[in-house]
Design an enzyme around this catalytic site. Structure first.
Site, PDB file in Angstrom:
ATOM      1  CB  SER A  80      -0.916   0.085   1.205  1.00  0.00           C
ATOM      2  OG  SER A  80      -1.519   1.216   1.252  1.00  0.00           O
ATOM      3  CE  LYS A 106      -3.237  -2.429  -0.198  1.00  0.00           C
ATOM      4  NZ  LYS A 106      -3.272  -2.654  -1.641  1.00  0.00           N
ATOM      5  CG  HIS A 151      -4.550  -1.107   4.011  1.00  0.00           C
ATOM      6  ND1 HIS A 151      -5.138  -0.618   2.888  1.00  0.00           N
ATOM      7  CD2 HIS A 151      -3.797  -0.110   4.689  1.00  0.00           C
ATOM      8  CE1 HIS A 151      -4.501   0.688   2.525  1.00  0.00           C
ATOM      9  NE2 HIS A 151      -3.711   0.703   3.651  1.00  0.00           N
ATOM     10  CG  ASN A 152      -6.995  -1.889  -0.300  1.00  0.00           C
ATOM     11  OD1 ASN A 152      -6.252  -1.618   0.247  1.00  0.00           O
ATOM     12  ND2 ASN A 152      -7.104  -2.109  -1.628  1.00  0.00           N
ATOM     13  CD  GLU A 181      -7.449   2.810   0.395  1.00  0.00           C
ATOM     14  OE1 GLU A 181      -6.505   2.267   0.575  1.00  0.00           O
ATOM     15  OE2 GLU A 181      -7.765   2.912  -0.973  1.00  0.00           O
TER      16      GLU A 181
HETATM   17  P1  NBP Z   1      -1.977  -2.490 -13.409  1.00  0.00           P
HETATM   18  O1  NBP Z   1      -2.970  -3.122 -12.517  1.00  0.00           O
HETATM   19  O2  NBP Z   1      -2.788  -1.557 -14.124  1.00  0.00           O
HETATM   20  O3  NBP Z   1      -1.519  -3.639 -14.426  1.00  0.00           O
HETATM   21  C1  NBP Z   1      -0.535  -3.492 -15.304  1.00  0.00           C
HETATM   22  C2  NBP Z   1       0.319  -4.456 -15.501  1.00  0.00           C
HETATM   23  O4  NBP Z   1      -0.280  -5.703 -15.644  1.00  0.00           O
HETATM   24  C3  NBP Z   1       1.230  -4.182 -16.928  1.00  0.00           C
HETATM   25  O5  NBP Z   1       2.520  -4.504 -16.515  1.00  0.00           O
HETATM   26  C4  NBP Z   1       0.455  -5.096 -17.852  1.00  0.00           C
HETATM   27  O6  NBP Z   1       1.357  -5.362 -18.874  1.00  0.00           O
HETATM   28  C5  NBP Z   1       0.303  -6.164 -16.965  1.00  0.00           C
HETATM   29  N1  NBP Z   1      -0.521  -7.410 -17.427  1.00  0.00           N
HETATM   30  C6  NBP Z   1      -1.832  -7.258 -17.886  1.00  0.00           C
HETATM   31 BR1  NBP Z   1      -2.851  -5.807 -17.643  1.00  0.00          BR
HETATM   32  N2  NBP Z   1      -2.378  -8.304 -18.294  1.00  0.00           N
HETATM   33  C7  NBP Z   1      -1.329  -9.193 -18.455  1.00  0.00           C
HETATM   34  C8  NBP Z   1      -1.093 -10.521 -19.127  1.00  0.00           C
HETATM   35  N3  NBP Z   1      -2.069 -11.231 -19.322  1.00  0.00           N
HETATM   36  N4  NBP Z   1       0.125 -11.024 -18.849  1.00  0.00           N
HETATM   37  C9  NBP Z   1       1.197 -10.355 -18.448  1.00  0.00           C
HETATM   38  N5  NBP Z   1       1.067  -9.106 -17.702  1.00  0.00           N
HETATM   39  C10 NBP Z   1      -0.051  -8.481 -17.944  1.00  0.00           C
HETATM   40  O7  NBP Z   1      -0.736  -1.794 -12.793  1.00  0.00           O
HETATM   41  P2  NBP Z   1      -0.477  -1.094 -11.292  1.00  0.00           P
HETATM   42  O8  NBP Z   1      -1.514   0.120 -11.220  1.00  0.00           O
HETATM   43  O9  NBP Z   1       1.094  -0.732 -11.348  1.00  0.00           O
HETATM   44  O10 NBP Z   1      -0.673  -2.062 -10.267  1.00  0.00           O
HETATM   45  C11 NBP Z   1       0.176  -3.423 -10.304  1.00  0.00           C
HETATM   46  C12 NBP Z   1      -0.482  -4.236  -9.085  1.00  0.00           C
HETATM   47  O11 NBP Z   1      -0.075  -3.572  -7.858  1.00  0.00           O
HETATM   48  C13 NBP Z   1      -1.892  -4.647  -9.453  1.00  0.00           C
HETATM   49  O12 NBP Z   1      -2.279  -5.995  -8.735  1.00  0.00           O
HETATM   50  C14 NBP Z   1      -2.735  -3.675  -8.429  1.00  0.00           C
HETATM   51  O13 NBP Z   1      -3.717  -3.939  -7.869  1.00  0.00           O
HETATM   52  C15 NBP Z   1      -1.770  -3.404  -7.302  1.00  0.00           C
HETATM   53  N6  NBP Z   1      -1.423  -2.129  -6.572  1.00  0.00           N
HETATM   54  C16 NBP Z   1      -1.606  -0.969  -7.246  1.00  0.00           C
HETATM   55  C17 NBP Z   1      -1.715   0.174  -6.681  1.00  0.00           C
HETATM   56  C18 NBP Z   1      -1.862   1.540  -7.012  1.00  0.00           C
HETATM   57  O14 NBP Z   1      -1.892   2.583  -6.591  1.00  0.00           O
HETATM   58  N7  NBP Z   1      -2.059   1.453  -8.505  1.00  0.00           N
HETATM   59  C19 NBP Z   1      -1.712   0.134  -5.094  1.00  0.00           C
HETATM   60  C20 NBP Z   1      -1.262  -0.844  -4.698  1.00  0.00           C
HETATM   61  C21 NBP Z   1      -1.242  -2.250  -5.145  1.00  0.00           C
HETATM   62  P3  NBP Z   1       1.435  -4.670 -20.310  1.00  0.00           P
HETATM   63  O15 NBP Z   1       2.096  -3.396 -20.040  1.00  0.00           O
HETATM   64  O16 NBP Z   1       1.831  -5.692 -21.157  1.00  0.00           O
HETATM   65  O17 NBP Z   1      -0.102  -4.497 -20.608  1.00  0.00           O
END
Ligand code: NBP
Length: 471
Positions: A129, A183, A186-187, A190
């Protein structure tokens, strides 16, 4: 060949920033992303003279990692994570460590741990987080799964997380899916806190007729006191933010339809599954759902009856003072329900969670970081099996002194037709919790009447059924 001592798969916003964070702590980091263009752009824009090794196939990625490999997965939860793991597992060796840092459902994590175990891979479900900023500068990390795997990455994790008042904000919280479960809750908390703040904003806006900049002063004052927290801090900044195009507060130009990615819903679903009452967190999910009925609400505004939201004969300073107590009690109730859910889930799922340790990990880096977590941690240090936060000081004294304020604020909101479902649910929860005899006796009688479901009596042992009327 130069080998990396850490690897990141998934280079969207979280993966990129975590890779940079780890690299910044004197590690060489190999990175891979399904779409090669994203990797190229990341390296071109952010790598500079950094120790990052771009790779363009999973095979190459795996080969560039020193063993045992330490891999962090930051891809979209659900099928995308499975798609990566299906390709990755066959390439790994016994003793390699895989951390899933995405918001995976705890059931998925358990299934993946079983799969990994077959190959001797040490799998960790790691809740992260802190959003984009936290990923780069110090998130909060809630780890669960293979303990030996955690020991191998503990040093790195402790260096990249936020440093709280009581140490680095990461911990091994328990086996199996403990990290992702924590987690998720936590959400859930939130969601509830965000909705509480939104209700306060609505009361100040429609009840008292205050402008966003004035409200920023109110929330800013609260944020300098007991409610000091990240969510209040960003709310103040949001309320002060002017839209460059219109010159008006941007918040007033944003469509009032709240989206969600599912963790609040999962938290509520699990609360229902394990039979723990978490109505305030659940109500926050339902409030977002109601907000999504925008066009229906617009029509109903002209059709359904209700009072004028503008307060009459309410002293502004008095209302703001009582609203502070109402908000504080609602926020504490959200934490109370969340911790209770964690305790119940821990019993049912064998996590062995230590609530005071969860509070410690949430003290910095995460979205619900708050000054309140200091007394919350203290309460659970005194009694790790404490069933309800309000049973201990200082929460008990605060409730005694201010529950009247919460009631008064809710009454004013109801008088003026301003919805406050989160404050309502918190008060109803507290009133229900302190009621020795609830009307569930009548429910039991009704169940027995129509379904012969039986009931127990308060004056003798046994299970009873009554033929309530002549057949
Ligand atoms: P996203 O949740 O938007 O995921 C994008 C990533 O997943 C890209 O690298 C994309 O690759 C990859 N991906 C997808 Br979509 N489909 C795929 C597949 N079939 N095979 C391989 N790769 C694939 O990114 P994020 O916001 O950075 O979050 C990443 C993780 O962290 C998520 O699980 C999210 O829930 C969690 N999280 C996010 C936050 C936040 O604030 N954003 C906070 C805490 C946790 P590509 O580039 O090839 O499409």
């Amino acid at each position: 060949m130069n080998r990396a001592d850490f690897g990141v798969i998934g280079l969207a916003v979280m993966g990129q920033n975590l890779a940079l964070n780890v690299e910044g702590k004197a590690h060489t980091v190999a990175v891979y992303n399904r779409t090669a263009q994203r990797t190229r752009e990341f390296i071109a824009q952010k790598a500079g003279d950094k120790s990052l090794i771009p790779t363009y196939s999973l095979g190459d990625f795996v080969n560039r990692l020193a063993r045992p490999r330490k891999i962090l997965l930051m891809v979209k939860a659900g099928a995308p994570t499975d798609a990566v793991l299906d390709q990755l597992f066959p390439l790994l060796n016994k003793g390699d460590i895989v951390m899933d840092g995405g918001n995976s459902h705890f059931n998925d994590t358990e299934r993946r741990i079983s799969e990994a175990e077959k190959q001797g891979i040490l799998y960790l479900g790691v809740g992260i987080s802190g959003g984009e900023y936290g990923a780069l500068h110090g998130p909060s990390i809630m780890a669960g799964g293979h303990r030996k795997g955690y020991e191998a990455v503990k040093g790195i994790l402790e260096r990249i997380v936020a440093q709280g008042p009581e140490g680095p904000c990461c911990a091994y919280l328990g086996p199996s899916s403990a990290g992702h479960y924590v987690k998720m809750v936590h959400n859930g908390i939130e969601y509830a806190i965000m909705e509480t703040i939104a209700e306060a904003y609505d009361l100040l806006k429609r009840g008292l007729g205050m402008r966003p900049v004035e409200m920023a002063e109110v929330f800013g004052g609260w944020n300098r006191g007991e409610l000091e927290s990240y969510l209040f801090e960003i709310t103040v900044k949001i309320l002060r933010y002017q839209d460059a195009e219109t010159g008006e507060p941007l918040v007033e130009r944003i469509l009032d339809t709240a989206k969600q990615k599912g963790t609040g819903k999962w938290s509520t679903q699990s609360a229902l599954d394990i039979g723990t009452p978490a109505p305030t967190i659940a109500m926050a999910v339902f409030a977002r759902l109601l907000s999504s009925l925008k066009s229906e609400r617009m029509q109903a505004e002209d059709t359904l009856p209700g009072p004028d939201p503008k307060f009459v004969d309410v002293d502004r300073d008095t209302f703001i003072k009582e609203l502070f107590f109402a908000v504080s009690l609602t926020v504490i109730t959200a934490y109370a329900q969340g911790f209770r859910q964690l305790q119940d889930a821990s019993k049912e799922r064998g996590y062995g969670l230590e609530p005071s340790e969860v509070a410690r990990v949430w003290m910095a880096g995460c979205i619900i970081r708050a000054k309140l977590l200091v007394p919350i941690r203290q309460a659970f240090r005194e009694r790790s099996d404490l069933p309800m936060l309000f049973l201990l000081q200082p929460f008990l004294a605060f409730l005694k002194e201010h529950h009247v304020g919460l009631r008064w604020v809710i009454a004013k909101a109801h008088d003026h037709g301003i919805p406050v479902p989160i404050m309502d649910s918190a008060l109803d929860f507290l009133d229900g919790y302190r009621t020795g005899r609830l009307p569930a006796n009548l429910l039991q009688a009704q169940r027995d009447f129509f379904g012969a479901h039986t009931y127990q009596r308060i004056d003798r042992e046994g299970t009873f059924h009554t033929q309530w009327e002549e057949s």
